[in-house]
Design a protein around this motif. Sequence first.
Motif, PDB file in Angstrom:
ATOM      1  N   GLY A  51       0.955  -1.224   0.021  1.00 62.90           N
ATOM      2  CA  GLY A  51       0.090  -0.042   0.035  1.00 62.90           C
ATOM      3  C   GLY A  51       0.950   1.280   0.117  1.00 62.90           C
ATOM      4  O   GLY A  51       2.006   1.187  -0.498  1.00 62.90           O
ATOM      5  N   TRP A  52       0.344   2.341   0.610  1.00 60.67           N
ATOM      6  CA  TRP A  52       1.000   3.593   0.593  1.00 60.67           C
ATOM      7  C   TRP A  52       2.211   3.607   1.467  1.00 60.67           C
ATOM      8  O   TRP A  52       2.174   3.145   2.755  1.00 60.67           O
ATOM      9  N   HIS A  53       3.388   4.091   0.773  1.00 58.64           N
ATOM     10  CA  HIS A  53       4.760   4.121   1.518  1.00 58.64           C
ATOM     11  C   HIS A  53       5.472   5.120   1.026  1.00 58.64           C
ATOM     12  O   HIS A  53       5.418   5.789   0.056  1.00 58.64           O
ATOM     13  N   ARG A  54       6.189   6.017   1.883  1.00 57.69           N
ATOM     14  CA  ARG A  54       7.239   6.991   1.736  1.00 57.69           C
ATOM     15  C   ARG A  54       8.631   6.359   1.370  1.00 57.69           C
ATOM     16  O   ARG A  54       9.097   5.679   2.258  1.00 57.69           O
ATOM     17  N   GLU A  55       9.081   6.782   0.292  1.00 56.08           N
ATOM     18  CA  GLU A  55      10.430   6.173  -0.291  1.00 56.08           C
ATOM     19  C   GLU A  55      11.470   7.016  -0.511  1.00 56.08           C
ATOM     20  O   GLU A  55      11.003   8.235  -1.037  1.00 56.08           O
ATOM     21  N   ARG A  71       4.252   6.484  -2.556  1.00 48.04           N
ATOM     22  CA  ARG A  71       3.886   5.613  -3.472  1.00 48.04           C
ATOM     23  C   ARG A  71       3.067   4.627  -3.030  1.00 48.04           C
ATOM     24  O   ARG A  71       3.356   4.048  -2.205  1.00 48.04           O
ATOM     25  N   ASN A  72       2.228   3.942  -3.801  1.00 49.88           N
ATOM     26  CA  ASN A  72       1.399   2.807  -3.411  1.00 49.88           C
ATOM     27  C   ASN A  72       2.110   1.904  -4.204  1.00 49.88           C
ATOM     28  O   ASN A  72       2.358   1.326  -5.173  1.00 49.88           O
ATOM     29  N   THR A  73       2.646   0.556  -3.224  1.00 46.56           N
ATOM     30  CA  THR A  73       3.378  -0.438  -3.727  1.00 46.56           C
ATOM     31  C   THR A  73       2.794  -1.585  -4.282  1.00 46.56           C
ATOM     32  O   THR A  73       3.197  -2.464  -5.019  1.00 46.56           O
ATOM     33  N   LEU A  74       1.412  -1.242  -4.226  1.00 44.52           N
ATOM     34  CA  LEU A  74       0.588  -2.392  -5.168  1.00 44.52           C
ATOM     35  C   LEU A  74       0.277  -1.784  -6.410  1.00 44.52           C
ATOM     36  O   LEU A  74       0.289  -2.722  -7.350  1.00 44.52           O
ATOM     37  N   THR A  75      -0.006  -0.378  -6.649  1.00 43.61           N
ATOM     38  CA  THR A  75      -0.401  -0.038  -7.751  1.00 43.61           C
ATOM     39  C   THR A  75       0.602   0.773  -8.468  1.00 43.61           C
ATOM     40  O   THR A  75       0.371   1.006  -9.887  1.00 43.61           O
ATOM     41  N   HIS A  76       1.649   1.139  -7.934  1.00 40.28           N
ATOM     42  CA  HIS A  76       2.681   2.122  -8.398  1.00 40.28           C
ATOM     43  C   HIS A  76       2.220   3.579  -8.600  1.00 40.28           C
ATOM     44  O   HIS A  76       2.978   4.278  -9.163  1.00 40.28           O
ATOM     45  N   GLU A  77       0.845   3.771  -8.154  1.00 48.27           N
ATOM     46  CA  GLU A  77       0.424   5.264  -8.208  1.00 48.27           C
ATOM     47  C   GLU A  77       1.156   6.008  -7.367  1.00 48.27           C
ATOM     48  O   GLU A  77       1.592   5.595  -6.134  1.00 48.27           O
ATOM     49  N   ILE A  78       1.475   7.228  -7.666  1.00 49.21           N
ATOM     50  CA  ILE A  78       2.463   8.137  -6.888  1.00 49.21           C
ATOM     51  C   ILE A  78       1.524   9.354  -6.572  1.00 49.21           C
ATOM     52  O   ILE A  78       0.918  10.069  -7.466  1.00 49.21           O
ATOM     53  N   SER A  79       1.462   9.883  -5.294  1.00 43.70           N
ATOM     54  CA  SER A  79       0.449  10.605  -4.787  1.00 43.70           C
ATOM     55  C   SER A  79       1.357  11.926  -4.413  1.00 43.70           C
ATOM     56  O   SER A  79       0.768  13.088  -4.536  1.00 43.70           O
ATOM     57  N   ASN A  80       2.646  11.740  -4.281  1.00 41.91           N
ATOM     58  CA  ASN A  80       3.295  13.087  -3.915  1.00 41.91           C
ATOM     59  C   ASN A  80       4.788  12.900  -3.815  1.00 41.91           C
ATOM     60  O   ASN A  80       5.529  11.691  -4.024  1.00 41.91           O
ATOM     61  N   VAL A  81       5.595  13.695  -4.435  1.00 41.83           N
ATOM     62  CA  VAL A  81       6.996  13.875  -4.653  1.00 41.83           C
ATOM     63  C   VAL A  81       7.503  15.248  -3.860  1.00 41.83           C
ATOM     64  O   VAL A  81       7.049  16.315  -4.165  1.00 41.83           O
ATOM     65  N   GLU A  82       8.569  15.172  -2.987  1.00 40.68           N
ATOM     66  CA  GLU A  82       9.035  16.203  -2.271  1.00 40.68           C
ATOM     67  C   GLU A  82      10.545  15.983  -2.581  1.00 40.68           C
ATOM     68  O   GLU A  82      11.420  14.923  -2.458  1.00 40.68           O
ATOM     69  N   LEU A  83      11.277  17.121  -2.337  1.00 40.01           N
ATOM     70  CA  LEU A  83      12.683  17.117  -2.447  1.00 40.01           C
ATOM     71  C   LEU A  83      13.308  16.289  -0.898  1.00 40.01           C
ATOM     72  O   LEU A  83      12.582  17.114   0.206  1.00 40.01           O
ATOM     73  N   ALA A  84      14.022  15.551  -0.711  1.00 36.64           N
ATOM     74  CA  ALA A  84      14.117  15.179   0.522  1.00 36.64           C
ATOM     75  C   ALA A  84      14.938  16.062   1.488  1.00 36.64           C
ATOM     76  O   ALA A  84      14.684  16.097   2.665  1.00 36.64           O
ATOM     77  N   ARG A  85      15.783  16.938   1.025  1.00 33.57           N
ATOM     78  CA  ARG A  85      16.259  18.111   1.802  1.00 33.57           C
ATOM     79  C   ARG A  85      15.179  18.953   2.395  1.00 33.57           C
ATOM     80  O   ARG A  85      15.247  19.334   3.532  1.00 33.57           O
ATOM     81  N   ASP A  86      14.067  19.088   1.713  1.00 33.86           N
ATOM     82  CA  ASP A  86      12.833  19.934   2.225  1.00 33.86           C
ATOM     83  C   ASP A  86      12.444  19.162   3.445  1.00 33.86           C
ATOM     84  O   ASP A  86      11.841  19.847   4.287  1.00 33.86           O
TER      85      ASP A  86
END
Length: 95
Positions: A51-55, A71-86
Amino acid sequence: MIIDHPLLGPRDSSEFTYMGDAALIDRPDPEAEDAAQAFYEYAYLRDNPAGWHRELWFHEAGDRSWLVVTRNTLTHEISNVELARDVARSRGRSA
């Protein structure tokens, strides 16, 4: 899979390398009384969620930035992308 890079826009996931759980941003305090146990858990114990996981993803074939991808590890749907430094800065960590 397309990763919508916060600075560069949509990029193919082949440009990136998966680097593990985003919880790795929160390194244990080496001065803590339980530092040995905390670092053992930090280095060796990992969740493998369905399911949903922050990677953490590294833009190896691009600007060499680190991203936190939700990202949802079952469907590979991505809901959010952030710069790790932020993400690290918002938690009071240096990046």
